[in-house]
Design an enzyme around this catalytic site. Structure first.
Site, PDB file in Angstrom:
ATOM      1  N   VAL A   1       0.838  -1.200   0.000  1.00  0.00           N
ATOM      2  CA  VAL A   1       0.000   0.000   0.000  1.00  0.00           C
ATOM      3  C   VAL A   1       0.878   1.257   0.000  1.00  0.00           C
ATOM      4  CG1 VAL A   1      -1.744   1.311   1.298  1.00  0.00           C
ATOM      5  CG2 VAL A   1      -1.920  -1.178   1.125  1.00  0.00           C
ATOM      6  N   CYS A   2       2.002   1.209   0.711  1.00  0.00           N
ATOM      7  CA  CYS A   2       2.864   2.387   0.866  1.00  0.00           C
ATOM      8  C   CYS A   2       3.249   3.046  -0.462  1.00  0.00           C
ATOM      9  CB  CYS A   2       4.109   2.040   1.674  1.00  0.00           C
ATOM     10  SG  CYS A   2       3.745   1.454   3.344  1.00  0.00           S
TER      11      CYS A   2
END
Length: 187
Positions: free
Chosen positions: A46-47
């Site tokens: 997700v980062c």
């Protein structure tokens, strides 16, 4: 976690920015708006979607005199390696802060106890070093830089227009409110 309207704590760290390692501190936030954008770790899932979204909005934030400090407990060396190998992360022109000691992450109270990783935390700090807003989300929920940009504009508007507040979904140029007894129960 009562950090709203408190001053950020002193820190020193090394960041990767514009192809260089640079030493930074809380002094680098004075006189401008700052976003501290905490994320769990480099080379994750997700980062990079969040950091790329923030990179796409960084020019607009800079027009508003906002500097961005993305922070994880990885080293600045890891940030450089990620920047050099990922097309999404390669777009980043803001600070990628290495906080392997956890000082900054603990200062903002987003360190996961016993894990050594930051929660997804977003903090807006005003030019006086005071935290104006914060948002913490779970690891699986990515943030939206367009919404962050809207909130920055609202915070800057309120700071420059004493006596006015921005209602829900406020966008730049829209009507604001002037809190008073006359408004109580009418909205």
């Amino acid at each position: 976690m009562a950090l709203i309207n408190t001053a950020i704590k002193p820190f020193k760290a090394t960041a990767y920015k514009a192809g260089k390692f640079v030493d930074i501190s809380d002094a680098d936030t004075k006189g401008k708006w700052s976003i501290f954008f905490f994320y769990p770790a480099d080379f994750t899932f997700v980062c990079p979607t969040e950091l790329e979204d923030l990179a796409d909005n960084y020019p607009e934030l800079q027009k508003l005199n906002v500097e961005v400090f993305s922070v994880s407990t990885d080293t600045h060396f890891s940030h450089k390696a990620w920047h050099d190998t990922s097309p999404a992360i390669g777009k980043i022109n803001y600070y990628m802060v290495g906080d392997q000691s956890g000082t900054i992450t603990n200062n903002f109270d987003v360190m996961r106890p016993g894990v050594g990783l930051a929660d997804r935390g977003t903090f807006l700090v005003d030019p006086d070093g005071i935290i104006q807003f914060m948002e913490i989300t779970s690891e699986g929920v990515g943030r939206n830089a367009t919404e962050l940009l809207r909130k920055v504009k609202a915070a800057q508007y309120v700071a420059s227009h004493p006596g006015e507040v921005c209602p829900a979904k406020w966008e730049e140029g829209e009507k604001t409110l002037a809190p008073s007894l006359d408004l109580v129960g009418k909205i």
